[in-house]
Scaffold this active site. Structure first.
Site, PDB file in Angstrom:
ATOM      1  N   ASN A  11     -47.096   3.284  18.984  1.00  0.00           N
ATOM      2  CA  ASN A  11     -47.880   3.521  17.786  1.00  0.00           C
ATOM      3  C   ASN A  11     -49.152   4.820  18.391  1.00  0.00           C
ATOM      4  OD1 ASN A  11     -49.846   3.950  15.719  1.00  0.00           O
ATOM      5  ND2 ASN A  11     -50.379   1.891  15.722  1.00  0.00           N
ATOM      6  N   TRP A  12     -48.783   5.806  18.292  1.00  0.00           N
ATOM      7  CA  TRP A  12     -49.946   6.982  18.742  1.00  0.00           C
ATOM      8  C   TRP A  12     -51.044   6.910  18.028  1.00  0.00           C
ATOM      9  CZ3 TRP A  12     -46.560  11.975  19.608  1.00  0.00           C
ATOM     10  CH2 TRP A  12     -45.845  12.096  20.840  1.00  0.00           C
ATOM     11  N   LYS A  13     -51.304   6.138  16.954  1.00  0.00           N
ATOM     12  CA  LYS A  13     -52.410   6.138  16.237  1.00  0.00           C
ATOM     13  C   LYS A  13     -52.912   7.534  15.832  1.00  0.00           C
ATOM     14  CE  LYS A  13     -53.365   1.662  18.174  1.00  0.00           C
ATOM     15  NZ  LYS A  13     -54.496   0.523  18.516  1.00  0.00           N
ATOM     16  N   HIS A  34     -51.267  -2.424   9.672  1.00  0.00           N
ATOM     17  CA  HIS A  34     -51.786  -2.309  10.926  1.00  0.00           C
ATOM     18  C   HIS A  34     -53.286  -2.901  10.720  1.00  0.00           C
ATOM     19  CE1 HIS A  34     -53.702  -1.173  15.006  1.00  0.00           C
ATOM     20  NE2 HIS A  34     -52.492  -1.089  15.246  1.00  0.00           N
ATOM     21  N   GLY A  53     -56.519  -2.402  22.272  1.00  0.00           N
ATOM     22  CA  GLY A  53     -57.350  -1.408  22.917  1.00  0.00           C
ATOM     23  C   GLY A  53     -58.736  -1.869  23.702  1.00  0.00           C
ATOM     24  N   SER A  55     -52.878  -4.241  24.005  1.00  0.00           N
ATOM     25  CA  SER A  55     -52.764  -4.281  25.579  1.00  0.00           C
ATOM     26  C   SER A  55     -51.803  -4.413  26.507  1.00  0.00           C
ATOM     27  CB  SER A  55     -54.204  -4.882  26.050  1.00  0.00           C
ATOM     28  OG  SER A  55     -55.180  -4.478  25.465  1.00  0.00           O
ATOM     29  N   GLY A  98     -49.853   0.504  21.994  1.00  0.00           N
ATOM     30  CA  GLY A  98     -50.670   1.450  21.641  1.00  0.00           C
ATOM     31  C   GLY A  98     -50.880   2.403  22.805  1.00  0.00           C
ATOM     32  N   GLY A  99     -52.170   2.210  23.381  1.00  0.00           N
ATOM     33  CA  GLY A  99     -52.532   3.230  24.344  1.00  0.00           C
ATOM     34  C   GLY A  99     -51.768   3.604  25.407  1.00  0.00           C
ATOM     35  N   GLU A 110     -55.846  -1.727  12.184  1.00  0.00           N
ATOM     36  CA  GLU A 110     -57.033  -0.780  11.775  1.00  0.00           C
ATOM     37  C   GLU A 110     -56.993  -0.198  10.399  1.00  0.00           C
ATOM     38  OE1 GLU A 110     -55.388   1.524  15.222  1.00  0.00           O
ATOM     39  OE2 GLU A 110     -56.240   0.235  16.459  1.00  0.00           O
ATOM     40  N   GLU A 155     -50.169  -8.872  16.282  1.00  0.00           N
ATOM     41  CA  GLU A 155     -51.237  -7.911  16.944  1.00  0.00           C
ATOM     42  C   GLU A 155     -52.532  -8.490  16.952  1.00  0.00           C
ATOM     43  OE1 GLU A 155     -49.862  -3.564  17.597  1.00  0.00           O
ATOM     44  OE2 GLU A 155     -50.951  -3.699  16.158  1.00  0.00           O
TER      45      GLU A 155
HETATM   46  P1  13P Z   1     -53.179  -1.215  22.514  1.00  0.00           P
HETATM   47  O1  13P Z   1     -51.653  -1.202  22.811  1.00  0.00           O
HETATM   48  O2  13P Z   1     -53.978   0.130  22.901  1.00  0.00           O
HETATM   49  O3  13P Z   1     -54.053  -2.193  22.717  1.00  0.00           O
HETATM   50  O4  13P Z   1     -52.737  -0.856  20.898  1.00  0.00           O
HETATM   51  C1  13P Z   1     -52.179  -1.892  20.203  1.00  0.00           C
HETATM   52  C2  13P Z   1     -51.634  -1.488  18.892  1.00  0.00           C
HETATM   53  O5  13P Z   1     -52.574  -1.549  18.098  1.00  0.00           O
HETATM   54  C3  13P Z   1     -50.296  -0.989  18.674  1.00  0.00           C
HETATM   55  O6  13P Z   1     -50.131  -0.896  17.301  1.00  0.00           O
END
Ligand code: 13P
Length: 249
Positions: A9-11, A93, A171, A210, A231-232, A95, A165
């Site tokens: 997920n590149w967000k 998600h 993050g 993470s 994510g990251g 977020e 998640e």
């Molecule tokens: P991180 O891997 O950056 O913690 O993010 C996880 C995430 O929200 C994937 O959708």
């Protein structure tokens, strides 16, 4: 089951230059043994689909509108995501649940919209730190899961995945322990098994929060962790490839 889905997920990150560079530097052992998915911001979907042609890597959106078309300014329909060549979509998600105040009912409607267009939904569930500290993590995930399971076609849902998640692990660099993740994944599978045992065996329950190259292997060693929503670390094609390879062993 063996891990069989790793999605990034590149967000709200990336650019045309970023995605072209990423596609060039992403080196995966071929043929792919698992589903590998990249979810860029929607505006880059069509170009990323083209850049990944012949690689076996699929694309997904990070959100979806609930109507098929019409006067809904700013929305993107599931049918449009499919038309751009994407096969997957993330729904619910945390977020979006937090920033856009998306409720369980809307998340379920989005999952149904994805299935209507033949997209595979990755339905995100997970508790906040306050909810875990209050001992409510199971109740929260149960409520989020029930909203979707009660509402959508389960065969369709099983083509996609449930992503656990925990919000406090996203993050933050602070992943859930393998035991915490495995416990919740087993709960999720068990909950689905109460509705349909065959679907529970089939559906992928993936972990997000993470995940990095260093902790992926241990997470993937757990019985009910069938992959990851990254994510990251998914913004770095080298590290993402390491996570894909850890899942493919
Ligand atoms: P991180 O891997 O950056 O913690 O993010 C996880 C995430 O929200 C994937 O959708």
């Amino acid at each position: 089951m063996r891990p069989s889905l790793v999605a990034a997920n590149w967000k709200m990150n990336g650019s045309g230059d970023f995605l072209r560079d990423y596609a060039e530097r992403l080196e995966l052992d071929q043929p792919l043994k698992i589903d590998v998915v990249l979810c860029p911001p929607s505006i880059y979907l069509a170009e990323l689909v083209r850049a990944l042609r012949e690689t076996g890597v699929a694309c997904g959106a990070q959100d979806v509108g609930i109507q098929p078309s019409g006067a809904h300014t700013g929305e993107i329909a599931a049918e449009m995501i499919a038309d751009a060549g994407a096969e997957w979509v993330i729904v619910g998600h945390s977020e979006r649940r937090i920033d856009q105040n998306e409720k369980d009912d809307l998340v379920a409607t989005k999952a149904a919209a994805a299935l209507r267009a033949g997209l595979k939904p990755i339905v995100c569930v997970g508790e906040t730190l306050a909810e875990r500290e209050a001992g409510h993590e199971i109740a929260v995930v149960e409520r989020q899961l029930e909203a979707v399971v009660d509402r959508v076609d389960l065969d369709g849902l099983a083509s996609g995945a449930i992503a656990y998640e925990p919000v406090w692990a996203i993050g933050t660099g602070k992943s859930a322990t393998t035991a915490q993740a495995q416990e919740m994944h087993a709960f999720i599978r068990d909950k689905i098994a109460h509705v349909d045992a065959a679907i529970a065996r089939k559906i992928r329950v993936v972990y997000g929060g993470s995940v990095k190259a260093e902790n992926a292997e241990e997470l993937f060693g757990q019985d009910d962790i069938d992959g990851s929503l990254v994510g990251g670390a998914g913004l770095d094609p080298i590290q993402f490839a390491e996570i894909v390879h850890a899942a493919s062993r």
